[in-house]
Design an enzyme around this catalytic site. Structure first.
Site, PDB file in Angstrom:
ATOM      1  N   ALA A  67       0.832  -1.209   0.000  1.00  0.00           N
ATOM      2  CA  ALA A  67       0.000   0.000   0.000  1.00  0.00           C
ATOM      3  C   ALA A  67       0.864   1.257   0.000  1.00  0.00           C
ATOM      4  CB  ALA A  67      -0.923  -0.008   1.217  1.00  0.00           C
ATOM      5  N   GLU A 113      -0.438  -9.477  -1.350  1.00  0.00           N
ATOM      6  CA  GLU A 113      -1.881  -9.732  -1.361  1.00  0.00           C
ATOM      7  C   GLU A 113      -2.434  -9.684  -2.789  1.00  0.00           C
ATOM      8  OE1 GLU A 113      -3.450  -8.124   2.917  1.00  0.00           O
ATOM      9  OE2 GLU A 113      -2.520  -6.656   1.593  1.00  0.00           O
ATOM     10  N   GLU A 133       3.009  -5.805   7.829  1.00  0.00           N
ATOM     11  CA  GLU A 133       2.155  -4.748   8.377  1.00  0.00           C
ATOM     12  C   GLU A 133       2.251  -4.619   9.893  1.00  0.00           C
ATOM     13  OE1 GLU A 133       0.155  -5.791   4.430  1.00  0.00           O
ATOM     14  OE2 GLU A 133       1.299  -6.816   5.996  1.00  0.00           O
TER      15      GLU A 133
END
Length: 260
Positions: A67, A113, A133
Protein backbone atom coordinates in the site's frame (compact mmCIF):
# COMPACT_ATOMS: atom_id res chain seq x y z
CA UNK A 1 -7.23 -2.37 -28.18
CA UNK A 2 -5.14 0.65 -27.11
CA UNK A 3 -4.15 0.91 -23.47
CA UNK A 4 -3.10 4.29 -22.07
CA UNK A 5 -2.61 4.49 -18.30
CA UNK A 6 -0.79 6.70 -15.84
CA UNK A 7 0.31 3.99 -13.41
CA UNK A 8 0.45 0.92 -15.64
CA UNK A 9 2.60 0.10 -18.64
CA UNK A 10 0.45 -2.15 -20.80
CA UNK A 11 1.26 -4.10 -23.95
CA UNK A 12 -0.57 -6.82 -25.83
CA UNK A 13 1.09 -9.82 -27.43
CA UNK A 14 -1.53 -11.84 -29.28
CA UNK A 15 -4.15 -12.87 -26.75
CA UNK A 16 -1.90 -12.03 -23.79
CA UNK A 17 -1.94 -8.63 -22.07
CA UNK A 18 1.03 -7.66 -19.88
CA UNK A 19 0.44 -4.91 -17.31
CA UNK A 20 3.46 -3.58 -15.42
CA UNK A 21 2.84 -1.56 -12.27
CA UNK A 22 4.59 1.77 -12.88
CA UNK A 23 4.59 3.69 -9.61
CA UNK A 24 8.20 4.38 -8.59
CA UNK A 25 10.09 4.05 -6.40
CA UNK A 26 8.27 1.07 -4.82
CA UNK A 27 5.41 0.23 -7.22
CA UNK A 28 3.10 0.83 -4.27
CA UNK A 29 -0.57 -0.01 -4.66
CA UNK A 30 -1.89 3.52 -4.45
CA UNK A 31 -5.19 4.86 -5.73
CA UNK A 32 -3.78 5.47 -9.20
CA UNK A 33 -2.58 1.89 -9.58
CA UNK A 34 -5.86 0.46 -8.28
CA UNK A 35 -7.83 2.76 -10.60
CA UNK A 36 -5.85 1.76 -13.68
CA UNK A 37 -5.86 -1.93 -12.82
CA UNK A 38 -9.61 -1.89 -12.22
CA UNK A 39 -10.21 -0.23 -15.59
CA UNK A 40 -7.89 -2.64 -17.40
CA UNK A 41 -9.70 -5.63 -15.93
CA UNK A 42 -13.05 -4.27 -17.07
CA UNK A 43 -11.82 -3.66 -20.61
CA UNK A 44 -10.08 -7.02 -20.99
CA UNK A 45 -13.07 -8.96 -19.68
CA UNK A 46 -15.17 -7.63 -22.56
CA UNK A 47 -12.49 -8.23 -25.19
CA UNK A 48 -12.59 -11.69 -26.80
CA UNK A 49 -9.09 -11.07 -28.16
CA UNK A 50 -7.69 -11.14 -24.62
CA UNK A 51 -7.52 -14.50 -22.86
CA UNK A 52 -4.74 -14.10 -20.28
CA UNK A 53 -3.46 -11.14 -18.25
CA UNK A 54 0.01 -10.94 -16.71
CA UNK A 55 0.58 -8.48 -13.87
CA UNK A 56 4.21 -7.62 -13.22
CA UNK A 57 6.24 -4.72 -11.84
CA UNK A 58 8.41 -2.04 -13.43
CA UNK A 59 12.05 -2.05 -12.42
CA UNK A 60 14.29 -4.92 -11.28
CA UNK A 61 13.87 -4.87 -7.50
CA UNK A 62 10.19 -4.70 -6.60
CA UNK A 63 7.01 -6.27 -7.89
CA UNK A 64 5.23 -4.10 -5.33
CA UNK A 65 6.08 -2.96 -1.82
CA UNK A 66 2.40 -2.78 -0.88
CA UNK A 67 0.00 0.00 0.00
CA UNK A 68 1.02 3.61 -0.58
CA UNK A 69 1.93 4.90 2.87
CA UNK A 70 1.56 8.49 1.69
CA UNK A 71 -2.19 7.84 1.44
CA UNK A 72 -2.52 6.63 5.05
CA UNK A 73 -3.13 10.15 6.32
CA UNK A 74 -6.39 10.25 4.39
CA UNK A 75 -7.47 6.98 6.00
CA UNK A 76 -6.64 8.30 9.46
CA UNK A 77 -8.69 11.40 8.64
CA UNK A 78 -11.67 9.16 7.93
CA UNK A 79 -11.68 9.64 4.16
CA UNK A 80 -13.04 6.69 2.21
CA UNK A 81 -10.81 5.87 -0.79
CA UNK A 82 -12.52 5.73 -4.16
CA UNK A 83 -10.80 2.49 -5.08
CA UNK A 84 -10.78 -0.28 -2.48
CA UNK A 85 -7.92 -2.78 -2.76
CA UNK A 86 -10.19 -5.56 -1.60
CA UNK A 87 -12.72 -4.89 -4.34
CA UNK A 88 -10.04 -4.91 -7.04
CA UNK A 89 -8.43 -8.05 -5.62
CA UNK A 90 -11.78 -9.84 -5.44
CA UNK A 91 -12.32 -8.88 -9.08
CA UNK A 92 -9.02 -10.57 -9.95
CA UNK A 93 -9.76 -13.66 -7.87
CA UNK A 94 -13.20 -14.05 -9.47
CA UNK A 95 -12.00 -13.06 -12.95
CA UNK A 96 -13.20 -15.35 -15.75
CA UNK A 97 -9.83 -15.21 -17.53
CA UNK A 98 -6.49 -16.39 -16.16
CA UNK A 99 -4.44 -13.75 -14.33
CA UNK A 100 -0.74 -14.47 -13.69
CA UNK A 101 1.46 -12.59 -11.22
CA UNK A 102 5.00 -12.33 -12.63
CA UNK A 103 7.06 -11.10 -9.68
CA UNK A 104 10.43 -9.97 -10.97
CA UNK A 105 11.25 -8.59 -7.51
CA UNK A 106 10.04 -8.49 -3.94
CA UNK A 107 6.34 -8.63 -3.06
CA UNK A 108 5.33 -7.19 0.30
CA UNK A 109 2.11 -6.22 2.03
CA UNK A 110 -0.51 -5.25 -0.53
CA UNK A 111 1.85 -6.40 -3.28
CA UNK A 112 1.87 -9.96 -1.95
CA UNK A 113 -1.88 -9.73 -1.36
CA UNK A 114 -2.26 -8.76 -5.03
CA UNK A 115 -0.24 -11.80 -6.06
CA UNK A 116 -2.32 -14.04 -3.80
CA UNK A 117 -5.48 -12.90 -5.57
CA UNK A 118 -4.04 -13.93 -8.96
CA UNK A 119 -4.60 -17.45 -10.25
CA UNK A 120 -0.96 -18.35 -10.88
CA UNK A 121 2.32 -16.96 -9.51
CA UNK A 122 5.89 -16.89 -10.85
CA UNK A 123 8.69 -15.26 -8.86
CA UNK A 124 12.38 -14.45 -9.17
CA UNK A 125 14.54 -16.88 -7.24
CA UNK A 126 16.47 -13.94 -5.77
CA UNK A 127 13.32 -12.26 -4.42
CA UNK A 128 11.57 -12.40 -1.07
CA UNK A 129 7.99 -11.87 0.00
CA UNK A 130 6.11 -11.07 3.17
CA UNK A 131 3.33 -9.30 5.04
CA UNK A 132 5.16 -6.86 7.34
CA UNK A 133 2.16 -4.75 8.38
CA UNK A 134 2.59 -5.69 12.04
CA UNK A 135 5.75 -3.58 12.08
CA UNK A 136 3.56 -0.54 11.37
CA UNK A 137 1.04 -1.55 14.02
CA UNK A 138 -1.40 -2.79 11.39
CA UNK A 139 -2.77 -6.06 10.10
CA UNK A 140 -2.79 -7.12 6.44
CA UNK A 141 -5.99 -5.54 5.20
CA UNK A 142 -6.39 -6.67 1.59
CA UNK A 143 -6.91 -10.39 2.13
CA UNK A 144 -3.56 -11.43 3.54
CA UNK A 145 -4.89 -12.94 6.77
CA UNK A 146 -7.38 -15.01 4.77
CA UNK A 147 -5.69 -15.99 1.50
CA UNK A 148 -2.14 -16.69 2.66
CA UNK A 149 -3.11 -19.36 5.24
CA UNK A 150 -5.15 -21.09 2.55
CA UNK A 151 -2.02 -21.38 0.43
CA UNK A 152 0.73 -22.16 2.93
CA UNK A 153 -1.14 -23.31 6.04
CA UNK A 154 -2.07 -21.61 9.30
CA UNK A 155 1.18 -22.22 11.17
CA UNK A 156 3.62 -20.64 8.71
CA UNK A 157 1.23 -17.85 7.77
CA UNK A 158 0.80 -17.00 11.45
CA UNK A 159 4.57 -16.79 11.90
CA UNK A 160 5.06 -14.58 8.86
CA UNK A 161 2.35 -12.12 9.83
CA UNK A 162 3.17 -11.93 13.53
CA UNK A 163 6.89 -11.37 12.95
CA UNK A 164 6.66 -9.41 9.72
CA UNK A 165 9.67 -11.39 8.47
CA UNK A 166 10.31 -12.04 4.79
CA UNK A 167 10.34 -15.47 3.12
CA UNK A 168 12.68 -16.46 0.27
CA UNK A 169 10.97 -17.38 -2.98
CA UNK A 170 12.30 -20.96 -2.83
CA UNK A 171 10.57 -21.50 0.52
CA UNK A 172 7.30 -20.09 -0.83
CA UNK A 173 7.59 -22.50 -3.77
CA UNK A 174 8.08 -25.45 -1.42
CA UNK A 175 5.00 -24.42 0.57
CA UNK A 176 2.83 -24.25 -2.54
CA UNK A 177 2.36 -20.49 -2.81
CA UNK A 178 4.29 -20.18 -6.08
CA UNK A 179 3.98 -22.15 -9.32
CA UNK A 180 7.51 -21.47 -10.55
CA UNK A 181 10.73 -19.85 -9.32
CA UNK A 182 13.21 -18.77 -11.98
CA UNK A 183 16.09 -16.25 -12.31
CA UNK A 184 14.85 -12.67 -12.27
CA UNK A 185 15.79 -12.11 -15.90
CA UNK A 186 13.55 -15.02 -16.93
CA UNK A 187 10.42 -14.20 -14.91
CA UNK A 188 8.48 -12.28 -17.55
CA UNK A 189 9.40 -14.59 -20.41
CA UNK A 190 8.45 -17.61 -18.32
CA UNK A 191 5.10 -15.98 -17.55
CA UNK A 192 4.56 -15.14 -21.23
CA UNK A 193 5.33 -18.69 -22.28
CA UNK A 194 2.80 -20.05 -19.80
CA UNK A 195 0.26 -17.38 -20.76
CA UNK A 196 0.51 -18.19 -24.48
CA UNK A 197 0.00 -21.88 -23.71
CA UNK A 198 -3.10 -21.04 -21.68
CA UNK A 199 -4.35 -18.62 -24.34
CA UNK A 200 -4.51 -21.56 -26.75
CA UNK A 201 -6.70 -23.51 -24.35
CA UNK A 202 -10.47 -23.64 -23.96
CA UNK A 203 -11.54 -20.33 -22.36
CA UNK A 204 -14.96 -21.45 -21.11
CA UNK A 205 -13.50 -24.61 -19.57
CA UNK A 206 -10.75 -22.56 -17.91
CA UNK A 207 -13.36 -20.21 -16.50
CA UNK A 208 -15.47 -23.04 -15.11
CA UNK A 209 -12.45 -24.85 -13.65
CA UNK A 210 -11.26 -21.73 -11.82
CA UNK A 211 -14.77 -21.06 -10.55
CA UNK A 212 -15.24 -24.64 -9.35
CA UNK A 213 -11.94 -24.65 -7.48
CA UNK A 214 -12.64 -21.29 -5.87
CA UNK A 215 -16.15 -22.16 -4.74
CA UNK A 216 -15.25 -25.72 -3.81
CA UNK A 217 -12.65 -24.59 -1.29
CA UNK A 218 -15.40 -22.80 0.60
CA UNK A 219 -17.69 -25.82 1.03
CA UNK A 220 -17.75 -29.56 1.71
CA UNK A 221 -16.21 -32.15 -0.60
CA UNK A 222 -19.63 -33.67 -1.27
CA UNK A 223 -21.25 -30.36 -2.24
CA UNK A 224 -18.19 -29.41 -4.25
CA UNK A 225 -18.49 -32.54 -6.38
CA UNK A 226 -22.25 -33.02 -6.59
CA UNK A 227 -23.20 -29.37 -7.09
CA UNK A 228 -20.30 -27.16 -8.14
CA UNK A 229 -18.29 -29.58 -10.28
CA UNK A 230 -21.43 -31.15 -11.73
CA UNK A 231 -22.82 -27.74 -12.71
CA UNK A 232 -19.56 -26.88 -14.48
CA UNK A 233 -19.62 -30.15 -16.40
CA UNK A 234 -23.24 -29.68 -17.44
CA UNK A 235 -22.38 -26.23 -18.74
CA UNK A 236 -19.31 -27.32 -20.68
CA UNK A 237 -20.70 -30.46 -22.29
CA UNK A 238 -22.98 -28.35 -24.49
CA UNK A 239 -20.32 -25.87 -25.67
CA UNK A 240 -18.88 -25.58 -29.16
CA UNK A 241 -15.42 -25.83 -27.60
CA UNK A 242 -16.21 -29.30 -26.24
CA UNK A 243 -17.34 -30.43 -29.69
CA UNK A 244 -14.18 -29.00 -31.21
CA UNK A 245 -11.93 -30.49 -28.52
CA UNK A 246 -13.45 -33.95 -28.96
CA UNK A 247 -13.18 -33.76 -32.73
CA UNK A 248 -9.58 -32.54 -32.60
CA UNK A 249 -8.67 -35.37 -30.22
CA UNK A 250 -10.08 -37.99 -32.57
CA UNK A 251 -8.43 -36.37 -35.56
CA UNK A 252 -5.12 -36.11 -33.71
CA UNK A 253 -4.72 -32.36 -34.28
CA UNK A 254 -4.54 -29.26 -32.10
CA UNK A 255 -7.96 -27.91 -31.12
CA UNK A 256 -9.04 -24.46 -32.25
CA UNK A 257 -11.04 -23.19 -29.30
CA UNK A 258 -13.27 -20.15 -29.82
CA UNK A 259 -14.57 -19.62 -26.30
CA UNK A 260 -18.12 -20.62 -27.18
Amino acid sequence: MAFEYEKLKVEQDGMVVVAAINHPPANSMGQGVLRDLNDLLDKCEKDDNVRVIIITGSGPKLFSAGADITEFADLQAGKVPKYDGNEVYFKIENYPKVVIAAMQGGAYGGGLELACSCHLRIMAEEATLGLPEVKLGLNPGWGGTQRLPRYIGKTKAMELMLTGDFMPAKDALALGLLNKVVPAAEVLETAKKLAKKLAGGAPVAQREIMKAIRLGLETTLHEGITKIEKAAFQTLVFTEDFKEGSKAFLEKRPANFKGR
